[in-house]
Every structure is written in structure tokens, then in C-alpha cells.
Motif scaffolding. Structure first.
Motif, PDB file in Angstrom:
ATOM      1  N   PRO A  99      -4.246  -1.979  -4.380  1.00  9.47           N
ATOM      2  CA  PRO A  99      -3.263  -0.898  -4.481  1.00  9.47           C
ATOM      3  C   PRO A  99      -3.391  -0.083  -5.768  1.00  9.47           C
ATOM      4  O   PRO A  99      -3.150   1.123  -5.762  1.00  9.47           O
ATOM      5  N   TRP A 125       0.824  -1.199   0.000  1.00  5.62           N
ATOM      6  CA  TRP A 125       0.000   0.000   0.000  1.00  5.62           C
ATOM      7  C   TRP A 125       0.863   1.257   0.000  1.00  5.62           C
ATOM      8  O   TRP A 125       0.489   2.270  -0.598  1.00  5.62           O
ATOM      9  N   SER A 161       1.994   1.868  -3.535  1.00  6.72           N
ATOM     10  CA  SER A 161       0.903   2.388  -4.358  1.00  6.72           C
ATOM     11  C   SER A 161       0.630   3.855  -4.037  1.00  6.72           C
ATOM     12  O   SER A 161       0.316   4.646  -4.928  1.00  6.72           O
TER      13      SER A 161
END
Length: 290
Positions: A230, A3, A6
Motif C-alpha cells: 500500500p 488498498w 492507501s
């Protein structure tokens, strides 16, 4: 993809999509410098949907007017001379080159074109082209001791020929490092358009191309190390940041030159060549896992 990755890549996408410095190159380089896997062409195309959503909202009045006039021109002959209706056709015409070339060179776009040496080359070369185009525009706008101020073209003077040239300039951005906005704005300036006109048409022209590319790449999302969650998160980050960048950029170009971006591109390209030449970075860093 984590995450955090992303988030960073979505931030990079939003910050660089509308500036003439190449978002695809920066996504590729961010991953390479951080030691992450290359996010890939599919991730790039899908997150660009977020930034194009920002374009749709920022230019919503212009887009609504153009779409309305274009549809009316299909049945009302008198509307075909309307500037907004013509802009609708010109956006369609200008989108043809990138559509054809994008499908034709899909394998190269997802493979050899992501070589860091090629990205370094395009950063420098297109930076120089942008610098020349910007200098010519400045000379026309300010004149000089022995030169009168020359009026540059607005979008009302845009025709099919110039629309196709804009389109081929945009298609060059299929190569990471070129920059969609950088190539189209440079082309517009070299054809004699104002900075604001070239940037505005560049943003409008990108809408069908980017949305079509993003939808086309949806089938590849979630493959490899990049999962859906993500990717969607990065797309929303790109949207928010992208909207702010558009608002700033459209004000910036009314009074400032593109030289800061030119210098940045050339220095980044030179640094990238140095790092690859010294063996600090592999030309294909992250690709094998991407």
C-alpha cells in the motif's frame, strides 16, 4: 492499511504537497476523520518521494542545467559566477537547516508534533502569515493611489543569507500543519521575492530534503499496520496527482493571490479546534494504533 486507504492517502498527498496547506497535516486529518490509524511519519516521508519525482520531471530542464553547472564549477573557477552553479550551492546551503533539525527532533516529529491541537494552531498561524506576506506582495505589484509599483526580487538576486532564511522556513514544515511550500513561499514573499521566484526555489529546495527523508524512513516502512504494498501504491498515486497539481499551481500563482489558501487554512484550523474541543475528535485520534 487497506488498498483503499492507501489510494485515498496517496491522492491527498499528491493534491496537498505543493499547495500551501500542509500535506502532512492533511494525511493526519484524513486518517483521523475517517477513523483510520495515523499513517505515521514514515508513510508520509516515503509517499513524498512520489511527489518529488513529479518535481524532478516537471523542472527537469532547470535541474539538469543547475546540476551540470554545479559540477563544472567544482573544477572550473570561471563557472563559479554562473547563476545555475550558484543555485546548486544555494540549494545545498538551504537544505542544511531541515537536515539538522529533522535529525535533532525526530522523536518529536513522530510523536508530540502530530497532536491535532498543534496542527490546528499551525494551520491558523501560518495561514495568517501567508496572508500578510501575500498582501505585501500584492501591494508592491499593484502600487496604489499614493504608492508606486515596487519591483520584487528574482532568483538571480538570491544569496547565501536569503538561502539560509528560506532553509529555516522550510524546516518549520517538520511540524505538521505548517506546510513546506507555505512556509518557504511566505518567507520568500516577506523577503521581497516574486511569487513565481519564491515558489520555484521552494520546489527546488524541497528535492534533497524530501528525498533524503524518504530514504531515511525506508527502514521503518512495513512496520505496524502500514505494509510495503500500500505504501508503494500510494507513492505512485501521489506522483501522478502531484505532477498535475504542480502544472496548475505554477500557472495559478502568476495571476492569482494566495488568499483562497489562507481562508481555507484558517477555517480548517478553527473547525479542528471546535471538533477537538467538543470531544468529537481526540487530539491523539488514531495515534495509539499507528
Amino acid at each position: 492499511m487497506s488498498w483503499f486507504e492507501s489510494f485515498v492517502l496517496g491522492l491527498v498527498q499528491g493534491l496537498t504537497e505543493f499547495l500551501p496547506i500542509s500535506s502532512s497535516a492533511h494525511l493526519r486529518l484524513t486518517a483521523a476523520f475517517a477513523g483510520w490509524h495515523d499513517p505515521g511519519a514514515a508513510f508520509t516521508a516515503i509517499t513524498q518521494i512520489g511527489t518529488e519525482a513529479a518535481v524532478l520531471i516537471y523542472f527537469r530542464k532547470d535541474i539538469a542545467r543547475i546540476v551540470s553547472a554545479w559540477f563544472r564549477s567544482l573544477t572550473n573557477r570561471s563557472m563559479r559566477s554562473n547563476h545555475d552553479a550558484q543555485m546548486g550551492w544555494l540549494v545545498i546551503v538551504g537544505s542544511i537547516p531541515i537536515g539538522v533539525l529533522g535529525v535533532t527532533f525526530k522523536d518529536q516529529i513522530e510523536g508530540p508534533f502530530r497532536d491535532l491541537r498543534l496542527i490546528a494552531t499551525t494551520l491558523i498561524v501560518m495561514g495568517i502569515v501567508l496572508g500578510i506576506a501575500d498582501r505585501l506582495a500584492a501591494r508592491d505589484e499593484t502600487g496604489g493611489k499614493h504608492r508606486a509599483i515596487k519591483e520584487r526580487k528574482s532568483l538571480k538576486e538570491l544569496g547565501v543569507k536569503d538561502g539560509l532564511i528560506f532553509g529555516f522556513c522550510q524546516a518549520m514544515a517538520l511540524i505538521p500543519g505548517v506546510s513546506r511550500s507555505g512556509a518557504t513561499i511566505s518567507g520568500g514573499l516577506l523577503m521581497g521575492y516574486t511569487r513565481e521566484a519564491a515558489a520555484r526555489y521552494s520546489f527546488l529546495l524541497a528535492i534533497p530534503a524530501v528525498l533524503a527523508s524518504g530514504v531515511f524512513e525506508l527502514k521503518d516502512a512495513g512496520e505496524g499496520h502500514v505494509s510495503w504494498g500500500p505504501t508503494i501504491f500510494a507513492t505512485f498515486i501521489a506522483f501522478g496527482v502531484g505532477y498535475a497539481v504542480i502544472a496548475w499551481f505554477m500557472k495559478f500563482i502568476t495571476t492569482k493571490s494566495f488568499m483562497p489558501f489562507v481562508i481555507y487554512r484558517v477555517l480548517l484550523g478553527a473547525l479542528l479546534f471546535a471538533l477537538v474541543g467538543a470531544g468529537v475528535l481526540s487530539p491523539h485520534a488514531g495515534e495509539s494504533a499507528g
